[in-house]
Enzyme design. Structure first.
Site, PDB file in Angstrom:
ATOM      1  N   ASP A   9      38.385   5.597   4.458  1.00 45.71           N
ATOM      2  CA  ASP A   9      37.043   5.507   5.035  1.00 45.71           C
ATOM      3  C   ASP A   9      35.939   6.044   4.128  1.00 45.71           C
ATOM      4  O   ASP A   9      34.769   5.759   4.344  1.00 45.71           O
ATOM      5  CB  ASP A   9      36.992   6.246   6.377  1.00 45.71           C
ATOM      6  N   HIS A  10      36.283   6.821   3.109  1.00 52.68           N
ATOM      7  CA  HIS A  10      35.275   7.537   2.329  1.00 52.68           C
ATOM      8  C   HIS A  10      34.779   6.787   1.087  1.00 52.68           C
ATOM      9  O   HIS A  10      33.756   7.166   0.519  1.00 52.68           O
ATOM     10  CB  HIS A  10      35.829   8.891   1.870  1.00 52.68           C
ATOM     11  N   SER A  47      31.875  20.689   4.084  1.00 50.19           N
ATOM     12  CA  SER A  47      33.080  19.878   3.997  1.00 50.19           C
ATOM     13  C   SER A  47      34.332  20.717   3.750  1.00 50.19           C
ATOM     14  O   SER A  47      34.267  21.848   3.267  1.00 50.19           O
ATOM     15  CB  SER A  47      32.903  18.868   2.860  1.00 50.19           C
ATOM     16  N   ARG A  74      25.506  16.126   9.595  1.00 58.23           N
ATOM     17  CA  ARG A  74      25.205  17.033   8.481  1.00 58.23           C
ATOM     18  C   ARG A  74      24.001  16.496   7.723  1.00 58.23           C
ATOM     19  O   ARG A  74      23.901  15.295   7.500  1.00 58.23           O
ATOM     20  CB  ARG A  74      26.446  17.112   7.578  1.00 58.23           C
ATOM     21  N   ARG A 127      36.494  19.841   1.548  1.00 55.85           N
ATOM     22  CA  ARG A 127      36.983  19.384   0.239  1.00 55.85           C
ATOM     23  C   ARG A 127      37.500  20.546  -0.609  1.00 55.85           C
ATOM     24  O   ARG A 127      36.777  21.471  -0.952  1.00 55.85           O
ATOM     25  CB  ARG A 127      35.911  18.588  -0.496  1.00 55.85           C
ATOM     26  N   ASP A 129      39.672  17.021   6.612  1.00 55.53           N
ATOM     27  CA  ASP A 129      38.256  16.716   6.723  1.00 55.53           C
ATOM     28  C   ASP A 129      37.676  17.707   7.719  1.00 55.53           C
ATOM     29  O   ASP A 129      38.285  18.002   8.751  1.00 55.53           O
ATOM     30  CB  ASP A 129      38.042  15.279   7.208  1.00 55.53           C
TER      31      ASP A 129
END
EC number: 4.2.1.3
Length: 748
Positions: A94-95, A636, A441, A638, A159
């Site tokens: 999806d990213h 995030s 965000r 990440r 995520d």
């Protein structure tokens, strides 16, 4: 557990058994959060339990990964040497789909550009037993809500908006890839025992007020770090006035207040959603075990917030931070006072936060009124369906066409502009402008890489109304629009079905089942690839104190994971650690000169980019540290924001405070995240100083570390630094990383 895993079952019996063991030990009523968290303890009989203090060893039910973080997670899993994942796991593409000209074209382009990465994820999934949702399937959190979340589940996802699943009564927590590897490897997962903040809802939502306004209001109360270390548990009579997908919206954006996760108690709205998404059997089972899926009467919360939904007004938060809350009725005047642009260039609805059938229906209800009066959007307008199922259903039921007719562009079923995957053409970089979104965000530059874009987050129906009016000065509750016939009219509050009257249209089949035996599957990572790179183990701690470290950067103010490891165009390097390390801290503001990506090289005295300076220090064999401010690493999940400093020679990050996920990610990669015992000591350290962390031979849980600051004039100061390491996390540091420690244990 899902239609896609016929041999994996919901185990409420085990949940019940564990809850009963813990309840007997603690001898008190339990919150819902405690029931589900403690119900997944590895050893409920012996686990030390103290909210906000002890570390819990947990056994989550499943793992979910989006494609940008799955690359590094799967590379780490490959490094572990294990043959297959130990729990049901999925990858969601999806990213990596950039919003440019519309859904179909953008998807085709993404498949072509990202073919190497998609092939790696598909083959790695097949080899190691991981389900693979192809590009175009939709956003990870919508797919989880539709297929995998259920009341009482414990799910971890790579995520930060994984808490979306709390809308279906699950404990769904965002983590870094290394945490996901632990769970996929069958190792108990560690989490500091969360505190529980109760949000009591009374009254009933009506009119223009929506579920999004609940979390916008809570964000204004708690701020971006007010939920750190806590689960937000919604309860009270007002809960039943919110749809299941509305509850998911509220839980999703709980990530913006630093919460570990958010959750709602099981109720009839969840049962209705489970039935509509083909999981009536799970709902029937949840009915049997309902006493374990709601809080005990008389349970105690660490903090309680009360919100009367009947009095809640529509909100809009921003710009530049998701906790700057304003009633929509005030935002025009506030914007003019602050000098924020009031003309709205683009309105964007959808994203993982607000792309349900109900969201699209309420937005279409607003758009339909404008069309009936001959109006279209004055602002550009985009729509992001949350999943292929949502896209197909809103196409069938006419919502998508209404939104196109009012001037909207339907984008691919993907994250798109919400994460910076937006090829924006209507402004130049540096041009001051305003956008309104239904996203979660709105950090500086997040959506379009333009630091002058003032992004505001609100509900999809408010975005739609403001896009039609074209200005922040419009309040749909009181203000009038002028139709094509010159007559004034007022928009009525939108109303829409929470679920389709017919069954959902599943759309195209986009799921790849893992084979029963994937051992013969080849996973290809080319040594010359610019997108993927196999990982080399980080070096072990040498047993010595960290002496005379240089300071790479002393950060001024907010430093999110977007500042530390930018997304947008950098997403294409998420599987190549060396290449993505070229974005290390390029968005952070250097306290020495007030600039981004400009730091003094202490060895040459020349100013240059942060990554180049870090590489120079690494080449010269010099260790370095970063000094940060409050809530360092918010945003995030990440883990690249932790992998990159480790890869380029960093050893210590010292801040006033950390965001939860980032602090854990740093520990996992063998770095030392430390906090000032006295936050005022931040002012004692200067970018030209050298730092030594001493006493590491006696590194122990709860024992502060000593930091010696050496100033250029030869003087020294000593300050104390705190940490939150437990014994196993200290072993990660000593081994060089959590992955190294896992391999050591396997060898033993």
């Amino acid at each position: 557990m899902s239609h896609f895993e016929p041999n994996e079952y919901v185990n409420y019996e085990k949940l019940e058994k564990n809850i009963n063991i813990v309840r007997k030990r603690l001898d008190r009523p339990l919150t819902l959060s405690e029931k589900i968290v403690y119900g997944h303890l590895d050893d409920p009989g012996k686990q030390e339990i103290e909210r906000g203090k002890t570390y819990l060893r947990l056994r989550p039910d499943r793992v979910a990964m989006q494609d940008a973080t799955a690359q590094m997670a799967m590379l780490q899993f490959i490094s572990s040497g294990l043959p297959k994942v130990a729990v049901p796991s999925t990858i969601h593409c999806d990213h990596l789909i950039e919003a440019q000209s519309g859904g179909e074209k953008d998807l085709r382009r993404a498949k072509d550009i990202n073919q190497e990465v998609y092939n790696f994820l598909a083959t790695a999934g097949a080899k190691y037993g991981v389900g693979f949702w192809k590009p175009g399937s939709g956003i990870i959190h919508q797919i989880i809500l539709e297929n995998y979340s259920y009341p009482g589940v414990m799910l971890i996802g790579t995520d930060s908006h994984t808490p979306n699943g709390g809308g279906l009564g699950g404990i769904c927590i965002g983590v870094g890839g290394a945490d996901a590897v632990d769970v996929m490897a069958g190792i108990p997962w560690e989490l500091k025992c969360p505190k529980v903040i109760g949000v009591k809802l009374t009254g009933k939502l009506s009119g223009w007020s929506s579920p999004k306004d609940v979390i916008l209001k809570v964000a204004g109360i708690l701020t971006v770090k007010g939920g750190t270390g806590a689960i937000i548990e919604y309860h009270g009579p007002g809960v039943d006035s919110i749809s299941c997908t509305g509850m998911a919206t509220i839980c999703n954006m709980g990530a913006e207040i630093g919460a570990t996760t958010s959750i709602f108690p099981y109720n009839a709205r969840m049962k209705k959603y489970l039935g509509k998404t083909g999981r009536a059997e799970i709902a029937a089972l949840a009915d049997e075990f309902q006493q374990h899926l709601v809080p005990d009467s008389g349970c105690q919360y660490d903090q309680v917030i009360e919100i009367n939904l009947s009095e809640l007004k529509p909100h809009i938060n921003g710009p530049f931070t998701p906790d700057l809350a304003h009633p929509v009725s005030d935002i025009g005047a506030v914007a003019e006072k602050e000098g924020w642009p009031v003309d709205i260039r683009v309105g964007l609805i959808g994203s993982c936060t607000n792309s349900s059938y109900e969201d699209m229906g309420r937005s279409a209800a607003v758009a339909k009124q404008a069309l009936a009066r001959g109006l279209k959007c004055k602002s550009k307008f985009t729509i992001t369906p949350g999943s292929e199922q949502i896209r197909a259903t809103i196409e069938r039921d006419g919502y998508a066409q209404i939104l196109r007719d009012v001037g909207g562009l339907v984008l691919a079923n993907a994250c798109g502009p919400c994460i910076g995957q937006w090829d924006r053409k209507d402004i130049k970089k540096g041009e001051k402008n305003t956008i309104v979104t239904s996203y979660n965000r709105n950090f500086t530059g997040r959506n379009d890489a333009n630091p002058e874009t003032h992004a505001f987050v609100t509900s999809p129906e408010i975005v739609t109304a403001l896009s039609i009016a074209g200005t922040l000065k419009f309040n749909p509750e009181t203000d009038y629009l002028t139709g094509a016939d010159g007559k004034k009219f007022k928009l009525e509050a939108p109303d829409a079905d929470e679920l389709p009257k017919l069954e959902f249209d599943p759309g195209q089949d986009t799921y790849q089942y893992p084979p029963k035996d994937g051992s013969g599957q080849h996973v290809d990572v080319s040594p010359t690839s610019q997108r993927l790179q196999l990982l080399e183990p980080f070096d072990k701690w040498d047993g010595k104190d960290l002496e005379d470290m240089l300071i790479l950067i002393k950060v001024k103010g907010k430093c999110t994971t977007d500042h530390i490891s930018a997304a947008g165009p950098w997403l294409k390097f998420r599987g190549h650690l060396d290449n993505i390390s070229n974005n290390l801290l390029i968005g952070a503001i250097n306290v020495e000169n007030g600039k981004a990506n400009s730091v003094r090289n202490a060895l040459t005295q020349e100013f240059g980019p942060v990554p180049d300076t870090a590489r120079y220090y690494k080449k010269m064999g010099v260790k370095w540290a970063v000094i940060g401010d409050e809530n360092y690493g918010e945003g995030s999940s990440r883990e690249h924001a932790a992998l990159e400093p480790r890869h380029l020679g960093g050893r210590v990050i010292i801040t006033k405070s950390f965001a939860r996920i980032h602090e854990t990610n740093l520990k996992k990669q063998g770095l030392l995240p430390l906090t000032f015992a006295d936050p005022a000591d931040y002012n004692k350290i200067h970018p030209v100083d050298k730092l030594s962390i001493v006493g590491l031979a006696d590194f122990a849980p709860g024992k502060p570390l000593k930091c010696i600051i050496k100033h250029p004039n030869g003087s020294q100061e000593t300050i104390m630094l705190n940490h939150t390491f437990n014994e196993s996390q200290i072993e990660w540091f000593q081994a060089g990383s959590a992955l190294n420690r896992m391999k050591e244990l396997q060898q033993k």
